[in-house]
Design a protein around this motif. Structure first.
Motif, PDB file in Angstrom:
ATOM      1  N   GLU A   4      24.530   9.939  65.539  1.00 36.68           N
ATOM      2  CA  GLU A   4      23.870  10.825  66.493  1.00 36.68           C
ATOM      3  C   GLU A   4      23.630  12.226  65.941  1.00 36.68           C
ATOM      4  O   GLU A   4      22.588  12.837  66.221  1.00 36.68           O
ATOM      5  N   ASP A   5      24.575  12.767  65.145  1.00 33.03           N
ATOM      6  CA  ASP A   5      24.389  14.137  64.667  1.00 33.03           C
ATOM      7  C   ASP A   5      23.147  14.264  63.784  1.00 33.03           C
ATOM      8  O   ASP A   5      22.422  15.278  63.860  1.00 33.03           O
ATOM      9  N   LEU A   6      22.853  13.252  62.974  1.00 35.64           N
ATOM     10  CA  LEU A   6      21.654  13.300  62.141  1.00 35.64           C
ATOM     11  C   LEU A   6      20.383  13.162  62.976  1.00 35.64           C
ATOM     12  O   LEU A   6      19.361  13.788  62.694  1.00 35.64           O
ATOM     13  N   VAL A   7      20.441  12.341  64.015  1.00 37.75           N
ATOM     14  CA  VAL A   7      19.285  12.196  64.894  1.00 37.75           C
ATOM     15  C   VAL A   7      19.017  13.513  65.620  1.00 37.75           C
ATOM     16  O   VAL A   7      17.877  13.998  65.679  1.00 37.75           O
ATOM     17  N   ARG A   8      20.075  14.114  66.151  1.00 41.47           N
ATOM     18  CA  ARG A   8      19.914  15.390  66.867  1.00 41.47           C
ATOM     19  C   ARG A   8      19.391  16.480  65.938  1.00 41.47           C
ATOM     20  O   ARG A   8      18.566  17.305  66.337  1.00 41.47           O
ATOM     21  N   ARG A   9      19.863  16.494  64.704  1.00 48.45           N
ATOM     22  CA  ARG A   9      19.404  17.499  63.746  1.00 48.45           C
ATOM     23  C   ARG A   9      17.904  17.339  63.480  1.00 48.45           C
ATOM     24  O   ARG A   9      17.163  18.316  63.391  1.00 48.45           O
ATOM     25  N   THR A  10      17.468  16.095  63.364  1.00 46.99           N
ATOM     26  CA  THR A  10      16.038  15.849  63.147  1.00 46.99           C
ATOM     27  C   THR A  10      15.216  16.322  64.335  1.00 46.99           C
ATOM     28  O   THR A  10      14.175  16.958  64.175  1.00 46.99           O
ATOM     29  N   LEU A  11      15.673  16.017  65.545  1.00 47.70           N
ATOM     30  CA  LEU A  11      14.968  16.461  66.741  1.00 47.70           C
ATOM     31  C   LEU A  11      14.916  17.987  66.821  1.00 47.70           C
ATOM     32  O   LEU A  11      13.901  18.576  67.219  1.00 47.70           O
ATOM     33  N   ASP A  12      16.007  18.652  66.427  1.00 45.66           N
ATOM     34  CA  ASP A  12      16.032  20.118  66.450  1.00 45.66           C
ATOM     35  C   ASP A  12      15.026  20.697  65.459  1.00 45.66           C
ATOM     36  O   ASP A  12      14.332  21.670  65.765  1.00 45.66           O
ATOM     37  N   VAL A  13      14.961  20.109  64.261  1.00 47.33           N
ATOM     38  CA  VAL A  13      14.014  20.588  63.254  1.00 47.33           C
ATOM     39  C   VAL A  13      12.582  20.467  63.775  1.00 47.33           C
ATOM     40  O   VAL A  13      11.774  21.391  63.646  1.00 47.33           O
ATOM     41  N   SER A  61       9.787  23.587  64.811  1.00 47.26           N
ATOM     42  CA  SER A  61       8.575  23.730  63.999  1.00 47.26           C
ATOM     43  C   SER A  61       7.368  24.049  64.871  1.00 47.26           C
ATOM     44  O   SER A  61       7.186  23.488  65.952  1.00 47.26           O
ATOM     45  N   GLU A  62       6.526  24.953  64.397  1.00 52.33           N
ATOM     46  CA  GLU A  62       5.319  25.323  65.127  1.00 52.33           C
ATOM     47  C   GLU A  62       4.159  24.373  64.843  1.00 52.33           C
ATOM     48  O   GLU A  62       3.085  24.526  65.429  1.00 52.33           O
ATOM     49  N   ARG A  63       4.342  23.436  63.941  1.00 52.55           N
ATOM     50  CA  ARG A  63       3.282  22.497  63.581  1.00 52.55           C
ATOM     51  C   ARG A  63       3.906  21.126  63.352  1.00 52.55           C
ATOM     52  O   ARG A  63       5.121  21.014  63.153  1.00 52.55           O
ATOM     53  N   PRO A  64       3.086  20.082  63.380  1.00 50.98           N
ATOM     54  CA  PRO A  64       3.624  18.754  63.057  1.00 50.98           C
ATOM     55  C   PRO A  64       4.182  18.725  61.634  1.00 50.98           C
ATOM     56  O   PRO A  64       3.672  19.400  60.739  1.00 50.98           O
ATOM     57  N   LEU A  65       5.228  17.949  61.449  1.00 51.00           N
ATOM     58  CA  LEU A  65       5.847  17.823  60.129  1.00 51.00           C
ATOM     59  C   LEU A  65       5.647  16.408  59.610  1.00 51.00           C
ATOM     60  O   LEU A  65       6.015  15.432  60.284  1.00 51.00           O
ATOM     61  N   SER A  66       5.069  16.313  58.402  1.00 48.81           N
ATOM     62  CA  SER A  66       4.928  15.016  57.754  1.00 48.81           C
ATOM     63  C   SER A  66       6.285  14.565  57.232  1.00 48.81           C
ATOM     64  O   SER A  66       7.245  15.357  57.169  1.00 48.81           O
ATOM     65  N   LEU A  67       6.372  13.310  56.841  1.00 48.01           N
ATOM     66  CA  LEU A  67       7.628  12.821  56.265  1.00 48.01           C
ATOM     67  C   LEU A  67       8.046  13.631  55.039  1.00 48.01           C
ATOM     68  O   LEU A  67       9.208  14.033  54.925  1.00 48.01           O
ATOM     69  N   PRO A  68       7.123  13.911  54.066  1.00 47.22           N
ATOM     70  CA  PRO A  68       7.539  14.724  52.915  1.00 47.22           C
ATOM     71  C   PRO A  68       7.999  16.129  53.308  1.00 47.22           C
ATOM     72  O   PRO A  68       8.888  16.686  52.673  1.00 47.22           O
ATOM     73  N   ALA A  69       7.399  16.702  54.348  1.00 48.59           N
ATOM     74  CA  ALA A  69       7.800  18.039  54.777  1.00 48.59           C
ATOM     75  C   ALA A  69       9.122  18.005  55.539  1.00 48.59           C
ATOM     76  O   ALA A  69       9.921  18.949  55.460  1.00 48.59           O
ATOM     77  N   LEU A  70       9.360  16.938  56.276  1.00 44.02           N
ATOM     78  CA  LEU A  70      10.577  16.822  57.073  1.00 44.02           C
ATOM     79  C   LEU A  70      11.787  16.427  56.232  1.00 44.02           C
ATOM     80  O   LEU A  70      12.916  16.847  56.509  1.00 44.02           O
ATOM     81  N   GLU A  71      11.538  15.645  55.210  1.00 42.00           N
ATOM     82  CA  GLU A  71      12.628  15.082  54.410  1.00 42.00           C
ATOM     83  C   GLU A  71      13.568  16.140  53.830  1.00 42.00           C
ATOM     84  O   GLU A  71      14.793  15.954  53.872  1.00 42.00           O
ATOM     85  N   PRO A  72      13.081  17.267  53.287  1.00 42.61           N
ATOM     86  CA  PRO A  72      14.026  18.255  52.750  1.00 42.61           C
ATOM     87  C   PRO A  72      14.929  18.885  53.803  1.00 42.61           C
ATOM     88  O   PRO A  72      15.957  19.472  53.468  1.00 42.61           O
ATOM     89  N   LEU A  73      14.542  18.769  55.063  1.00 46.98           N
ATOM     90  CA  LEU A  73      15.244  19.468  56.130  1.00 46.98           C
ATOM     91  C   LEU A  73      16.283  18.602  56.825  1.00 46.98           C
ATOM     92  O   LEU A  73      17.036  19.094  57.664  1.00 46.98           O
ATOM     93  N   VAL A  74      16.316  17.308  56.523  1.00 44.22           N
ATOM     94  CA  VAL A  74      17.283  16.391  57.129  1.00 44.22           C
ATOM     95  C   VAL A  74      17.865  15.501  56.045  1.00 44.22           C
ATOM     96  O   VAL A  74      17.214  15.224  55.041  1.00 44.22           O
ATOM     97  N   GLU A  75      19.067  15.055  56.243  1.00 39.09           N
ATOM     98  CA  GLU A  75      19.751  14.284  55.211  1.00 39.09           C
ATOM     99  C   GLU A  75      19.605  12.793  55.467  1.00 39.09           C
ATOM    100  O   GLU A  75      20.569  12.090  55.777  1.00 39.09           O
ATOM    101  N   LEU A  76      18.360  12.321  55.323  1.00 42.57           N
ATOM    102  CA  LEU A  76      18.056  10.902  55.472  1.00 42.57           C
ATOM    103  C   LEU A  76      17.041  10.495  54.425  1.00 42.57           C
ATOM    104  O   LEU A  76      16.112  11.250  54.137  1.00 42.57           O
TER     105      LEU A  76
END
Length: 738
Positions: A391-400, A404-419
């Motif tokens: 759950e903590d990783l899921v919540r972290r992704t939702l928070d990121v 964000s003020e814009r949609p995040l692609s997978l490559p843009a999101l990946e550095p910000l979450v540990e998955l």
């Protein structure tokens, strides 16, 4: 709903006019005769097939058909399509999971005069034309992959028009809808939305051969979405009278490979040899070809054109077998397939039943053999690591996403979450279905909708996977009827001893292998050496986590192509290295047999293409020293490996690339590429004495490590060594993860 609540058949509606029913039945049989041409009397629908067609065409119901492979589920929806189109209905939309299945279905539809088109990842250049044909009413059947359902443009513009015009919706391999199923696919859950948007009088057919009672109830409940009535469930017995099941237990991988080489020609017709990993499929196919067998490999790495050719070669009996992963699974249709052999045990009896169901659909007898191996459970564990994140990783992704003020692609999101990328994408698809995120042009956004982590459901699914693995252990050791066991795993209440399997009728194959085949197999599996391609591009999005690296890694900071003794997924050296490199394995000096094999790899490497003995620009000189990567988990193994290589190669052991103490205390991310580089960027360092030794040595070095799971440790260490004065870096590891 229990299995007792799921009828094997349902009565015809009492209000139906017998004359109308007879005319509809005659029309249906006429379509079937075109679909399944025969040399004698025309084919005729069985009563259970006719009941499904009647429910769709005459009653406009939603129906779930759970019937064994080869029962004729595709005949139901093609006949129903022809009848509905004759009566003015819109096109049939079939959601189908695999390209092989789509190709088979398009060809089958054409035999019945049904114009079928497909939209999938292999034909993007045709999508616009196909959509225009659908709009013009010239397409009878449109096959789409489940991934299309959540493509933003398709979902927002094409799907609503399809939902409004569809005359019949077919969900093939419907067990994928249910996260209780063995092959849950989040994209399939998007169908719940489409079902809710369909007019209640649009018939829907869901089909599968592999659903136990719980999955059947779950899918039936989802089919009822948006209607007042319950879905009709037509569930039949799952016995396959043509299949002769057997297990052949052999002592090691070499003996299993030798058995295949010796006995493949004894198996009837042509068939499929399933392996658990891509590496094993390619390895086994290469060896069998060397032993004179006409085989081809078929995996997720195989190019689409090569897949098509392999399928055609098997269909035309130009090869004895395809050596395949589960990429060749649902939907491949060859009625005269004579055998299915599993070199390695699948982790689920339901998945196993589905794969063996490819055989014996149009022949009286087909052989189904399982050759289990000791490495199977390690491979199960590896694939199980892709479960839904905590759950903590899921919540972290939702928070990121929310920040964000814009949609995040997978490559843009990946550095910000540990998955890892694939696990992150699967998680987002589940969250999308749950309404917490939405895929839009440019990436993913948070919806702000409340979302609850279903701890109980995810824990149950994990327990279910463990139960399935235990069932496969029991299947291997079984003394009773194997077919009865598999049918009971699928909650088939009609399960009874088959009289055909090795436990019922006696084994039909010896475990003996010839000395020549065994020697060849041992030689193949003991041959060391795998190329290790260097990383050439930094992960995208590193600036977002404070790392000023991007784009292509400069030539002067890259490693050369390296070598590994083997892959952990190999059935040869992988079996030797896997216990040594397991997380719980004790540390210790490198064994002599491993050193001997590494020396062999070095000798072949030096003389081969790109080796330092070749004098090419890519390999300018022989290594002048050995550098190790400091190991937190296996310092004795890695240190002794570096020392032994230096001794044998008569080179100095120059030192180690070390971890800074602060990094050791903080720990490391091993999730995705961006997070991995972020950790390593500040964690690794070249000590001053090693830097001085590199300058004095004045040449390339061997960089020695135990395991490369992503390639980033080698890439970051090579960059540091090159910047510290090394004139080249040759990575050498015991194993690679892939």
């Amino acid at each position: 709903m229990t299995n007792a609540d799921l009828p094997d058949s349902a009565p015809a509606p009492a209000a139906a006019d017998p004359r109308d029913r007879a005319a509809l039945r005659a029309d249906a049989d006429a379509v079937l005769a075109r679909l399944v041409p025969s040399g004698g009397a025309p084919a005729r629908l069985r009563e259970d097939q006719w009941r499904a067609i009647e429910a769709l065409v005459a009653e406009h119901r939603r129906a779930l058909v759970v019937q064994r492979t080869g029962w004729g589920k595709s005949a139901v929806y093609f006949v129903a399509t022809a009848l509905l189109r004759q009566r003015g209905s819109g096109p049939t939309v079939i959601v189908s999971p695999l390209l092989a299945l789509m190709r088979n279905q398009v060809e089958a539809a054409a035999r019945a005069g049904i114009h079928a088109r497909t939209i999938n990842s292999a034909n993007p250049e045709e999508w616009e034309t196909i959509q225009a044909e659908v709009a013009a009413g010239t397409v009878d059947v449109l096959l789409v992959s489940p991934e299309r359902l959540n493509n933003p443009d398709f979902r927002d513009h094409v799907l609503p028009r399809l939902a409004a015009a569809t005359g019949l919706l077919v969900v093939d391999e419907a067990h994928c809808i249910s996260d209780w199923g063995h092959d849950f696919r989040p994209d399939y859950r998007r169908l719940r939305t489409m079902l809710a948007e369909l007019s209640p009088d649009v018939p829907v057919l869901a089909t599968t051969a592999t659903a136990n009672a719980r999955v059947t109830a779950d899918v039936a409940e989802q089919l009822g979405t948006g209607t007042d009535g319950d879905a009709l469930v037509l569930r039949g017995p799952l016995d396959r009278e043509s299949l002769g099941l057997g297990v052949i237990r052999l002592p090691d991988a070499a003996t299993r490979l030798a058995w295949l080489a010796d006995h493949l020609d004894e198996l009837p017709g042509s068939g499929i040899i399933y392996t658990l990993t891509v590496a094993a499929a390619e390895e086994v196919a290469a060896h069998l070809r060397q032993r004179g067998h006409a085989v081809a490999s078929y995996t997720g790495r195989t190019e689409d054109a090569d897949r098509r050719q392999a399928e055609e070669d098997l269909l035309g009996n130009r090869v004895k077998a395809l050596v395949a992963t589960s990429a060749l699974g649902m939907g491949f249709d060859k009625p005269d397939l004579g055998f299915v052999v599993h070199l390695g045990c699948p982790s689920s009896p339901i998945a196993y039943y589905q794969q063996v169901g490819r055989a014996g659909r149009g022949v009286r007898h087909a052989e189904v053999l399982l050759l289990p191996g000791p490495e199977d459970e390690a491979i199960w564990k590896y694939f199980a690591s892709a479960a839904f994140p905590p759950e903590d990783l899921v919540r972290r992704t939702l928070d990121v996403l929310a920040r964000s003020e814009r949609p995040l692609s997978l490559p843009a999101l990946e550095p910000l979450v540990e998955l890892r990328r694939t696990r992150l994408e699967t998680m987002l698809k589940v969250l999308d279905v749950d309404g917490a995120v939405r895929r839009v042009k440019g990436g993913w956004t948070a919806t702000g909708m409340p979302w609850e982590y279903d701890t109980e459901r995810y824990a149950w699914v994990a327990r279910q996977r463990e139960a399935e693995q235990q069932a496969m252990r029991e299947y291997v050791a079984l003394t009773g009827c194997r077919m009865e066991f598999l049918r009971r795993q699928l909650d088939d209440e009609a399960a009874a001893p088959c009289g055909r399997c090795d436990n019922c009728a006696g084994g039909r194959f010896t475990t003996a292998v010839s000395e020549a085949a065994l020697a060849a197999a041992r030689g193949e599996l003991s041959r060391p050496g795998v190329e290790v391609e260097p990383r050439r591009m930094w992960p995208t999005g590193l600036a977002a986590v404070g790392v000023a690296l991007k784009g292509r890694i400069p030539e002067g900071e890259q490693a050369f192509t390296g070598r590994a003794l083997g892959r952990l997924s190999d059935i040869g050296w992988g079996n030797r290295l896997r216990p040594m490199l397991a997380a719980q394995a004790p540390d210790g000096p490198v064994p002599d047999d491993v050193v001997d094999a590494v020396v062999h790899v070095l000798a072949d490497w030096a003389k081969g293409p790109g080796g330092w003995a070749s004098g090419t620009a890519d390999a300018p000189a022989r290594p002048v020293g050995v550098v190790t990567v400091a190991s937190r988990r296996r310092p004795l193994l890695t240190g002794s490996l570096g020392a032994r290589i230096a001794e044998v190669g008569r080179m100095p052991l120059l030192g180690s690339v070390e971890y800074v103490p602060e990094a050791l205390e903080a720990g490391f991310s091993r999730t995705n590429s961006a997070q991995r580089v972020r950790s390593l960027h500040t964690a690794l360092t070249v000590p001053a004495d090693l830097s001085a030794a590199l300058t004095e040595a004045g040449g390339p070095v061997l960089l020695v490590d135990d395991l490369s799971d992503s390639g980033w440790t080698l890439a970051v260490a090579a960059r540091l060594l090159r910047r510290a004065g090394a004139r080249g870096v040759y990575p050498l590891v015991l194993a690679v993860q892939a």
